[in-house]
Structures are given as structure tokens and as C-alpha cells.
Motif scaffolding. Structure first.
Motif, PDB file in Angstrom:
ATOM      1  N   GLU A 167     -51.493 -47.668   4.449  1.00 26.34           N
ATOM      2  CA  GLU A 167     -50.542 -46.775   5.138  1.00 26.34           C
ATOM      3  C   GLU A 167     -49.105 -47.238   4.920  1.00 26.34           C
ATOM      4  OE1 GLU A 167     -50.980 -43.883   6.406  1.00 26.34           O
ATOM      5  OE2 GLU A 167     -53.157 -43.836   6.393  1.00 26.34           O
ATOM      6  N   MET A 168     -48.916 -48.565   4.806  1.00 28.90           N
ATOM      7  CA  MET A 168     -47.550 -49.073   4.579  1.00 28.90           C
ATOM      8  C   MET A 168     -47.076 -48.706   3.181  1.00 28.90           C
ATOM      9  SD  MET A 168     -45.278 -50.415   6.323  1.00 28.90           S
ATOM     10  CE  MET A 168     -43.714 -50.042   5.582  1.00 28.90           C
ATOM     11  N   LEU A 169     -47.992 -48.778   2.206  1.00 27.91           N
ATOM     12  CA  LEU A 169     -47.614 -48.389   0.831  1.00 27.91           C
ATOM     13  C   LEU A 169     -47.250 -46.903   0.783  1.00 27.91           C
ATOM     14  CD1 LEU A 169     -50.007 -50.241  -1.629  1.00 27.91           C
ATOM     15  CD2 LEU A 169     -47.556 -50.535  -1.318  1.00 27.91           C
ATOM     16  N   LEU A 170     -48.048 -46.077   1.489  1.00 29.16           N
ATOM     17  CA  LEU A 170     -47.734 -44.633   1.535  1.00 29.16           C
ATOM     18  C   LEU A 170     -46.360 -44.422   2.160  1.00 29.16           C
ATOM     19  CD1 LEU A 170     -51.208 -43.220   2.680  1.00 29.16           C
ATOM     20  CD2 LEU A 170     -50.153 -42.994   0.421  1.00 29.16           C
ATOM     21  N   THR A 171     -46.045 -45.253   3.181  1.00 28.01           N
ATOM     22  CA  THR A 171     -44.746 -45.133   3.860  1.00 28.01           C
ATOM     23  C   THR A 171     -43.613 -45.495   2.902  1.00 28.01           C
ATOM     24  OG1 THR A 171     -45.792 -45.663   5.946  1.00 28.01           O
ATOM     25  CG2 THR A 171     -43.416 -45.945   5.868  1.00 28.01           C
ATOM     26  N   VAL A 172     -43.795 -46.588   2.148  1.00 24.27           N
ATOM     27  CA  VAL A 172     -42.770 -47.012   1.187  1.00 24.27           C
ATOM     28  C   VAL A 172     -42.532 -45.897   0.160  1.00 24.27           C
ATOM     29  CG1 VAL A 172     -42.376 -48.585  -0.754  1.00 24.27           C
ATOM     30  CG2 VAL A 172     -43.073 -49.486   1.461  1.00 24.27           C
ATOM     31  N   ARG A 173     -43.628 -45.318  -0.321  1.00 23.45           N
ATOM     32  CA  ARG A 173     -43.471 -44.235  -1.315  1.00 23.45           C
ATOM     33  C   ARG A 173     -42.748 -43.045  -0.714  1.00 23.45           C
ATOM     34  NH1 ARG A 173     -49.530 -45.110  -3.212  1.00 23.45           N
ATOM     35  NH2 ARG A 173     -49.133 -47.153  -4.132  1.00 23.45           N
ATOM     36  N   SER A 174     -43.085 -42.726   0.554  1.00 21.53           N
ATOM     37  CA  SER A 174     -42.424 -41.549   1.139  1.00 21.53           C
ATOM     38  C   SER A 174     -40.945 -41.836   1.419  1.00 21.53           C
ATOM     39  CB  SER A 174     -43.173 -41.023   2.360  1.00 21.53           C
ATOM     40  OG  SER A 174     -42.932 -41.847   3.445  1.00 21.53           O
ATOM     41  N   VAL A 175     -40.591 -43.099   1.679  1.00 22.54           N
ATOM     42  CA  VAL A 175     -39.172 -43.459   1.837  1.00 22.54           C
ATOM     43  C   VAL A 175     -38.435 -43.114   0.550  1.00 22.54           C
ATOM     44  CG1 VAL A 175     -37.587 -45.448   1.849  1.00 22.54           C
ATOM     45  CG2 VAL A 175     -39.407 -45.323   3.517  1.00 22.54           C
ATOM     46  N   TRP A 176     -39.021 -43.552  -0.571  1.00 22.92           N
ATOM     47  CA  TRP A 176     -38.369 -43.371  -1.866  1.00 22.92           C
ATOM     48  C   TRP A 176     -38.225 -41.883  -2.201  1.00 22.92           C
ATOM     49  CZ3 TRP A 176     -34.888 -45.679  -4.046  1.00 22.92           C
ATOM     50  CH2 TRP A 176     -34.670 -45.720  -5.417  1.00 22.92           C
ATOM     51  N   GLU A 177     -39.287 -41.155  -1.889  1.00 26.65           N
ATOM     52  CA  GLU A 177     -39.290 -39.712  -2.178  1.00 26.65           C
ATOM     53  C   GLU A 177     -38.284 -38.980  -1.271  1.00 26.65           C
ATOM     54  OE1 GLU A 177     -43.439 -38.476  -2.752  1.00 26.65           O
ATOM     55  OE2 GLU A 177     -42.720 -36.589  -1.855  1.00 26.65           O
ATOM     56  N   MET A 178     -38.347 -39.267   0.035  1.00 32.11           N
ATOM     57  CA  MET A 178     -37.473 -38.563   0.990  1.00 32.11           C
ATOM     58  C   MET A 178     -36.003 -38.839   0.713  1.00 32.11           C
ATOM     59  SD  MET A 178     -39.119 -38.640   4.777  1.00 32.11           S
ATOM     60  CE  MET A 178     -39.527 -40.324   4.876  1.00 32.11           C
ATOM     61  N   SER A 179     -35.736 -40.036   0.182  1.00 33.04           N
ATOM     62  CA  SER A 179     -34.327 -40.397  -0.040  1.00 33.04           C
ATOM     63  C   SER A 179     -33.814 -39.809  -1.357  1.00 33.04           C
ATOM     64  CB  SER A 179     -34.179 -41.918  -0.090  1.00 33.04           C
ATOM     65  OG  SER A 179     -34.721 -42.403  -1.298  1.00 33.04           O
ATOM     66  N   GLY A 180     -34.666 -39.050  -2.061  1.00 33.79           N
ATOM     67  CA  GLY A 180     -34.258 -38.526  -3.378  1.00 33.79           C
ATOM     68  C   GLY A 180     -33.953 -39.698  -4.299  1.00 33.79           C
ATOM     69  N   GLN A 181     -34.841 -40.717  -4.266  1.00 37.07           N
ATOM     70  CA  GLN A 181     -34.713 -41.944  -5.056  1.00 37.07           C
ATOM     71  C   GLN A 181     -33.373 -42.655  -4.773  1.00 37.07           C
ATOM     72  OE1 GLN A 181     -36.155 -41.440  -9.059  1.00 37.07           O
ATOM     73  NE2 GLN A 181     -38.116 -41.137  -8.070  1.00 37.07           N
ATOM     74  N   GLY A 182     -33.115 -42.824  -3.498  1.00 38.24           N
ATOM     75  CA  GLY A 182     -31.954 -43.630  -3.095  1.00 38.24           C
ATOM     76  C   GLY A 182     -30.670 -42.849  -2.900  1.00 38.24           C
ATOM     77  N   GLU A 183     -30.737 -41.510  -2.990  1.00 43.23           N
ATOM     78  CA  GLU A 183     -29.509 -40.703  -2.883  1.00 43.23           C
ATOM     79  C   GLU A 183     -29.154 -40.396  -1.424  1.00 43.23           C
ATOM     80  OE1 GLU A 183     -27.479 -39.525  -5.372  1.00 43.23           O
ATOM     81  OE2 GLU A 183     -28.643 -40.898  -6.628  1.00 43.23           O
ATOM     82  N   LYS A 184     -30.219 -40.155  -0.625  1.00 44.33           N
ATOM     83  CA  LYS A 184     -29.957 -39.633   0.730  1.00 44.33           C
ATOM     84  C   LYS A 184     -30.363 -40.643   1.816  1.00 44.33           C
ATOM     85  CE  LYS A 184     -32.367 -35.975  -0.465  1.00 44.33           C
ATOM     86  NZ  LYS A 184     -33.286 -34.903  -0.352  1.00 44.33           N
ATOM     87  N   LEU A 185     -29.850 -40.392   3.047  1.00 41.89           N
ATOM     88  CA  LEU A 185     -30.264 -41.211   4.185  1.00 41.89           C
ATOM     89  C   LEU A 185     -31.675 -40.807   4.612  1.00 41.89           C
ATOM     90  CD1 LEU A 185     -26.980 -40.878   6.293  1.00 41.89           C
ATOM     91  CD2 LEU A 185     -27.814 -42.991   5.254  1.00 41.89           C
ATOM     92  N   VAL A 186     -32.445 -41.782   5.090  1.00 37.32           N
ATOM     93  CA  VAL A 186     -33.814 -41.508   5.573  1.00 37.32           C
ATOM     94  C   VAL A 186     -33.827 -41.744   7.080  1.00 37.32           C
ATOM     95  CG1 VAL A 186     -36.215 -42.284   5.436  1.00 37.32           C
ATOM     96  CG2 VAL A 186     -34.806 -42.297   3.403  1.00 37.32           C
ATOM     97  N   ASN A 187     -34.531 -40.889   7.824  1.00 38.19           N
ATOM     98  CA  ASN A 187     -34.645 -41.090   9.271  1.00 38.19           C
ATOM     99  C   ASN A 187     -35.755 -42.127   9.531  1.00 38.19           C
ATOM    100  OD1 ASN A 187     -35.312 -40.961  11.998  1.00 38.19           O
ATOM    101  ND2 ASN A 187     -34.544 -38.864  12.153  1.00 38.19           N
ATOM    102  N   LEU A 188     -35.322 -43.375   9.728  1.00 41.60           N
ATOM    103  CA  LEU A 188     -36.314 -44.453   9.892  1.00 41.60           C
ATOM    104  C   LEU A 188     -37.046 -44.366  11.230  1.00 41.60           C
ATOM    105  CD1 LEU A 188     -34.493 -47.534   8.322  1.00 41.60           C
ATOM    106  CD2 LEU A 188     -36.299 -46.163   7.361  1.00 41.60           C
TER     107      LEU A 188
END
Ligand code: HEM
Length: 529
Positions: A167-188
């Protein structure tokens, strides 16, 4: 989230106070009678603890502020480490020092191990048939043993490490995806909530919270996510009827009505998922090969409970199973996600902490792979970050309320039977007589020291999990989840925020940040794991 103060203001403005003088006189008479009986009861020869003047009927209810842990801490400076308030008609002892907490939760633990009656216990928590809000007695002992010995033992918690890691790996991947690969802020804030919900749901049910099979059976996981939020909001409101019992029947704020509604919806989802597990078990039983396959895979706690018919000769009923699923989900999710949110906020304000964590993590796992739970034992600094968070930001700053079951003398004061006990864990963690620079986030203070907040039953200098008979049974699960999540997020990403962080908190069921945490990730590893 509804604030306790909103409810209290109803009283302050006098909108619902009985209007007639006769009723007022009767209530004042009853109050004087009650005070008299409390004084008379003091056969032990001690005085009541000091405290502010309490008004008839409402007592000190109208004086509590929006953040009661801070307010009680301030009052403690005037009245001392044991203070007596009257919340409505309920005598309430507030304890705010490590030594006094030990007196109540260790020396006199047997007297203070009950929970007060409340609308939440009656209407939400299966009429006190759960464990968290059940009064002290044989029923609570049965449920607690079932939970501690069978469900949350070390071996079982270890067996779910693959669930937490995946589940943590899925979370890390979704962070990367949601941020547009580091472009946008993510709601942690939302991300941590989803992560802990996903872990807890999978540990209970054995299925992913939003997996296809789950969606096919009606989306139980998604449904319970929404309901858990609703339950937290409703329980977070102070119910006037809990403190002024003769107003209880009126349900002035509509809390009881809302509790009943949330209970019915949650109970329906839990019932459904238990029935599905029962049916699947019966099907598998017919197909021996598949049954063996299932047995080899990690079972959810619901399967474990269904397989057990009894404990110590006492039957385990369907109601017991429903209530335990309810408790573990509601008690484990918000507490853990709130406790991950605060150190991430500190890390974002303090680059030095992130750097030290990254150096330590890299020395153990390098830069090519993700962190696993086995690695955490070799990461002392990461563990110190978690301890420092538990000291400064206990998710339940006033623990859960306890209630005394007999008259008792503690610290030279008389505590009447059926007093409510509030332990201010927030104040203890910030006590300058125990902690140097108590308000600073300094994980180094724990380096090289054998402080075991999770297992040491004699350690009272910080109490994020409570202590004694009613202490949290989920500490070990919470500890591994928080360590893994923090290590992984700091190892995979460099984090940044726009502007200064608002570090104020809200007081509800837990004490989360008042403003959601938004941050931008930059990948540190060569590829996203
Ligand atoms: C960082 C995470 C957590 C924190 C800070 C926390 C804190 C607490 C606190 C302060 C209490 C009340 C203790 C008292 O009344 O003296 C409590 C009770 C409880 N917690 Fe936790 N908890 C956490 C995670 C969990 C998890 C993961 C689970 C389940 C897997 C859990 C299950 C429970 C239960 C069932 C109770 C009620 C115990 C009883 O009344 O006998 N908690 N927790």
C-alpha cells in the motif's frame, strides 16, 4: 468538523436553558443537594482537588475553549497537576503531570479503567458492545483479550507487513502521478488518510479498498471511508446530554439522531462484508485445493474471527465481530494518519531533519530500492523522528475519557465515584521540567536513549497511547506503519512547499492540522519504485 465550542455556545447564549423560574429553582436545589452529597461522601478525609468556580447546571462547560488541551494546560499552571472541573453535572479530574498520570493510570488503574456513559457509546458503538467505549467489566475484558491476544499480537502484525509495504508503494506512485511528475502540489493530508484507510481495510477484510472485487460486491471499502469521516465529525461534537443528563431526552443538537444514522449505515456495510466472507468461506470449504491456497495467503482479521468459535469457552458472536471491525477501523485510521501528517510538516520546515533521515536511510538501503519494514530496525534517527512526533503531537491529546468506579484518594485529594478522568498527554509531552526546549522538534533528544514509548509500561514522560488497562492495543501496528510511511516518503522524494506552513491544529476526535498539508515532490531515486 463541528467544533465542541459550537455546541457549548448554544448553552452560553442561553438559547435552550429552561425558561421558568420554578424549573430553575428546582435545578439549583438539586445541584446544592448533589454538592452536599459529594462532600458527605468524602469519608476518606481528603479535600476535592482545586479548580475554578463551577456554575449551577452548566458547571465549567461554558469556560472551555476551542482547543481544550491548550486551555486545560493553562489552567493547570494555576491550579496544579490535579484539577477538578464540573462539566455540566459531571465531576471531572484533569491531570497534567507525568507523576500524577502514573498515580491514576498505574497505581489506581483498576479504579479508573472504566469509560463514562455517552451518546456515542450508546448509539454509535453498538450500545457499549464495542471495546473502545465499553465500561470496565467482564464484557470489555473478553473483547480486549480477543483483540490483543488473537488479532493484534506481534506475529499477526508482522504477517501484514506485505500489505503495508504494498500500500505504501501504491501511495508513492500515486504521489508521483498526482503531482504531474513533480509539477504540482499534492494534498498530503488526504493522501495519508487514504493510505491508512487502505491498510486498515485490507488488514480487516483481506481485500483492497478500491479493488475490482470490492467494487463488484458493492464498494464496501469506499462506502466505509465516507462513513468513517461522518462518524468522526459526529463524535467530535460535544453532546450536551452527556453532561446535563436531564436535557438528554431533548437531543438539543441532534447529535443522537446523527449518531444513530451513521451507526445504521456503518453496521450495514460491516454486516455485508462479514456475510460475504462467511459465504466465501463456505464455498472454499467445499473446494479443498482452493481452501489450502487461501490459507497460505494472508487472511484478513474478519476471516480469523469467523474461524474462531469461542475464546476461553465464551462464544464469539456476530455482534462481537461487527463491533471489533468497527473499533479497529475507526480507532486505527485517523489516529495514524494524523500522526504522519505532523512530522511531514516539521520535515518541510526543517531541512536538517529530512537530510539526516535521508543519509541514514541511504546508508541502510542505498538509492536503488524502496524501504522495507525489515530495514526500519537499523534506522535509529527515523525512529527518533516518530518518537518526537508522538511527544509533541499526540493524536488524542486528552486520551479518551476514563471514569472511576469507586471513591478514591489520589495525590492527597478525594476523587468521588463516577468522576470523569482526563489526562492531558499534550501538556505532559511539553512539560519543561521533563523536556529540554520542550516546544522544539528535536528528534536527536532520543538518540542513544532506550526510550520505548510503545512497550515500556513504566514510562510516563509522554503518553501518546495512554497507559494501563485502557492503553491503546494498536501501538505496535501504528508504530510500524508510521515509520515505514515516513521513511519511504523522505527516501523517494525531496519535498517543498509554497510559503510558510500554518502549524495550528483543530480539536475533534483527533487533532489534525487546521489547514491541509500541500507539498511538491521531486524524485530522489533514479526511477519511481
Ligand atoms: C498513532 C496512532 C495511534 C494513537 C496515537 C492511538 C492512541 C490511543 C489512545 C490515546 C487511546 C486511549 C487510551 C486511554 O484511554 O487511556 C487509544 C485506545 C485505543 N486504540 Fe489506539 N492509537 C493509535 C492507533 C491505533 C491502531 C492502529 C489501532 C488498531 C489497530 C488502535 C486501537 C485502539 C483501541 C481498540 C483502543 C481502545 C482500548 C480500550 O478502551 O480498551 N489504535 N488509542
Amino acid at each position: 468538523m463541528a467544533s465542541p465550542l459550537d455546541s457549548i455556545n448554544i448553552i452560553r447564549e442561553g438559547a435552550y436553558l429552561p425558561a421558568t423560574a420554578t424549573l430553575c429553582s428546582l435545578i439549583i436545589f438539586l445541584w446544592v443537594l448533589h454538592r452536599f452529597s459529594v462532600q458527605r461522601k468524602n469519608r476518606l478525609g481528603f479535600r476535592l482537588p482545586p479548580g475554578p468556580f463551577a456554575w449551577p447546571i452548566i458547571g465549567n462547560l461554558n469556560q472551555l475553549k476551542r482547543l481544550p488541551h491548550r486551555d486545560l494546560h493553562e489552567r493547570g499552571k494555576k491550579y496544579g497537576p490535579i484539577m477538578m472541573l464540573k462539566l455540566g453535572s459531571v465531576p471531572t479530574v484533569v491531570v497534567s503531570s507525568s507523576a500524577m498520570a502514573k498515580e491514576f493510570l498505574k497505581t489506581h488503574d483498576n479504579v479508573f479503567a472504566s469509560r463514562p456513559q455517552s451518546a456515542a457509546g450508546k448509539h454509535l458503538a453498538y450500545n457499549y458492545k464495542d471495546m473502545v467505549l465499553a465500561p470496565y467489566g467482564p464484557y470489555w475484558r473478553h473483547m480486549r483479550k480477543l483483540c490483543v491476544v488473537e488479532l493484534l499480537n506481534a506475529k499477526r502484525i508482522e504477517s501484514f507487513s506485505c500489505v503495508r509495504e504494498e500500500e505504501m508503494l501504491l501511495t508513492v506512485r500515486s504521489v508521483w502521478e498526482m503531482s504531474g511528475q513533480g509539477e504540482k502540489l499534492v494534498n498530503l493530508t488526504n493522501l495519508f488518510s487514504s493510505f491508512t484507510q487502505a491498510v486498515m481495510w485490507r488488514i480487516l477484510s483481506g481485500t483492497k479498498i478500491s479493488s475490482q472485487s470490492d467494487a463488484q460486491v458493492g464498494g464496501n471499502g469506499e462506502e466505509i471511508k465516507k462513513l468513517a469521516v461522518e462518524a468522526a465529525v459526529t463524535v467530535g461534537a460535544v453532546n450536551i446530554g452527556d453532561f446535563i443528563p436531564y436535557l438528554d431526552w431533548m437531543d438539543l443538537q441532534g447529535v443522537k439522531r446523527r449518531l444513530k444514522k451513521v451507526h445504521n449505515s456503518i453496521a450495514q456495510v460491516i454486516k455485508k462484508i462479514i456475510e460475504e466472507h462467511e459465504q466465501r468461506r463456505m464455498k472454499l470449504h467445499k473446494d479443498k485445493d482452493k481452501e489450502q491456497e487461501q490459507n497460505a495467503a494472508t487472511k484478513g482479521l474478519i476471516d480469523v474471527l469467523l474461524e474462531m468459535e469461542s475464546l476461553d469457552g465464551k462464544a464469539i458472536t456476530e455482534e462481537n465481530i461487527e463491533a471489533i471491525v468497527f473499533d479497529i477501523f475507526l480507532a486505527g485510521v485517523e489516529t495514524t494518519s494524523t500522526t504522519i501528517e505532523w512530522p511531514m510538516s516539521e520535515i518541510l520546515r526543517n531541512r536538517g531533519v529530512a537530510k539526516k533521515m535521508q543519509e541514514e536511510i541511504e546508508s541502510v538501503v542505498g538509492r536503488e530500492r524502496a524501504v522495507s519494514e525489515r530495514d526500519i530496525g537499523s534506522m535509529e534517527y527515523v525512529q527518533c523522528v516518530v518518537k518526537e512526533t508522538l511527544r509533541l503531537y499526540p493524536a488524542l491529546p486528552l486520551l479518551l475519557p476514563h471514569e472511576s468506579t469507586q471513591d478514591c484518594a489520589v495525590g492527597g485529594y478525594f476523587i468521588p465515584e463516577r468522576s470523569r478522568l482526563i489526562v492531558n498527554a499534550w501538556a505532559i509531552g511539553r512539560d519543561p521540567s521533563l523536556w529540554e526546549d520542550p516546544l522544539e522538534f528535536k528528534p536527536e533528544r532520543f538518540m542513544g536513549k532506550k526510550v520505548d514509548v510503545v512497550r515500556d509500561k513504566d514510562y510516563f514522560d509522554m503518553l501518546p497511547f495512554g497507559a494501563g488497562r485502557r492503553g491503546c492495543p494498536g501501538t505496535a501496528m501504528a508504530d510500524v506503519t508510521m515509520n515505514l510511511a515516513l521513511a519511504q516518503l523522505v527516501h523517494c522524494f525531496e519535498w517543498s512547499v509554497d510559503g510558510d506552513l500554518d502549524m495550528t491544529e483543530l480539536f475533534g476526535v483527533t487533532t489534525p492540522r487546521s489547514v491541509h498539508l500541500l507539498a511538491r515532490p521531486a524524485l530522489r531515486l533514479s526511477t519511481c519504485p
